[in-house]
Design an enzyme around this catalytic site. Sequence first.
Site, PDB file in Angstrom:
ATOM      1  CB  ALA A  14      34.923  26.674  14.619  1.00  0.00           C
ATOM      2  N   GLY A  15      33.205  24.038  13.146  1.00  0.00           N
ATOM      3  CA  GLY A  15      33.054  22.584  13.148  1.00  0.00           C
ATOM      4  C   GLY A  15      33.467  21.969  11.831  1.00  0.00           C
ATOM      5  NE  ARG A  99      15.811  11.807  13.748  1.00  0.00           N
ATOM      6  CZ  ARG A  99      16.279  12.521  12.736  1.00  0.00           C
ATOM      7  NH1 ARG A  99      17.479  12.276  12.256  1.00  0.00           N
ATOM      8  NH2 ARG A  99      15.547  13.462  12.192  1.00  0.00           N
ATOM      9  CB  VAL A 130      23.069  21.647   7.683  1.00  0.00           C
ATOM     10  CG1 VAL A 130      23.943  20.404   7.538  1.00  0.00           C
ATOM     11  CG2 VAL A 130      23.046  22.441   6.379  1.00  0.00           C
ATOM     12  CG  ASP A 160      19.499  12.212   2.785  1.00  0.00           C
ATOM     13  OD1 ASP A 160      20.304  11.528   3.442  1.00  0.00           O
ATOM     14  OD2 ASP A 160      18.885  13.183   3.259  1.00  0.00           O
ATOM     15  CG  HIS A 188      18.711  14.324   6.848  1.00  0.00           C
ATOM     16  ND1 HIS A 188      19.334  13.666   5.816  1.00  0.00           N
ATOM     17  CD2 HIS A 188      19.676  14.646   7.740  1.00  0.00           C
ATOM     18  CE1 HIS A 188      20.635  13.603   6.074  1.00  0.00           C
ATOM     19  NE2 HIS A 188      20.864  14.184   7.241  1.00  0.00           N
TER      20      HIS A 188
END
Length: 337
Positions: A14-15, A99, A130, A160, A188
């Site tokens: 739903a994002g 992070r 992801v 990327d 990433h």
Amino acid sequence: MAKNPVRVLVTGAAGQIGYALVPMIARGAMLGLDQPVILHMLNIELAAEALNGVKMELIDAAFPLLKGVVATTDVAEACKDVNVAVMVGGFPCKEGMERKDVMPKNVLIYKAQASALEKHAAPDCKVLVVANPANTNALILKEFAPSIPGKNITCLTRLDHNRALNQISERLDVHVSDVKNVIIWGNHSSTQYPDVNCATVTTSSGKKFVREIVADDKWLNSEFITTVQQRGDAIIKARKLSSALSAASSACDHIRDWVLGTPKVENCLGTWVSMGVYSDGSYGIQEGLIYSFPVTCEKGEWSIVQGLKIDEFSRAKMDATAKELAEEKSLAYSCLN
């Protein structure tokens, strides 16, 4: 003969990324225009109503390839018999956070989801992570889903890779499909190394190396690299939201090439893409990290491209991003204690 449906899980459906991704899967952008799918969509309880709205839209769109939709907040139900899992859900890095600040929460999320995949997914399930920190989230998932083959757990660096292709295509004013064989090495993150040393461009006089055509090593070794590294931040500044459409599209690219294969003969170097995969020690990268390498894919299996020459500049960049991944791994494992 009609193919049996493939069950595809999207977490965080739903994002923003999930909302962009699920119609692409239903249209065949991920597994092919002749492959029926059953979508499994997972979200947290707070987003249950929004998730149901996504399900209604999928049904209303009447996608011919879509043979069923499971929308749930129960991770076991979401993972049941899935053949492909795209792990988009995770604790986001909010403004002012680093992070390392989200690592403890994501370690717990991916430990729980790994256990569910371990118990309920198809034995040959292919997993793409992801959600950031994608490499380390994938490593945690691998740790706690030991029955899923290690080669079946990957993370997304195709976004990327695609960004690097487009920077070159814009610089040279050529179509992006004419640019091949860039490489994203490592994490990433802002330490990733976009490498064009083996990249080629198709011109009217044949294929030529990017460095030869660009003829500006200063740009290729500085601005080009930082632009790719910081593209996500630039998009956030522009639209006040993180990358969604491009992330969803690159996730489809990643799975499609993994399942259906990369082109076999493009030039003497072959054609490859970038994927975050479990290091086997290739190019001097320590084993035990999920690290982005150039890979080719055939019959559902990826292989790291071997024998590429690594110059001193590249070696330093590759080692720096490996160092960051090793530090992230240590931090993640400390969160488990």
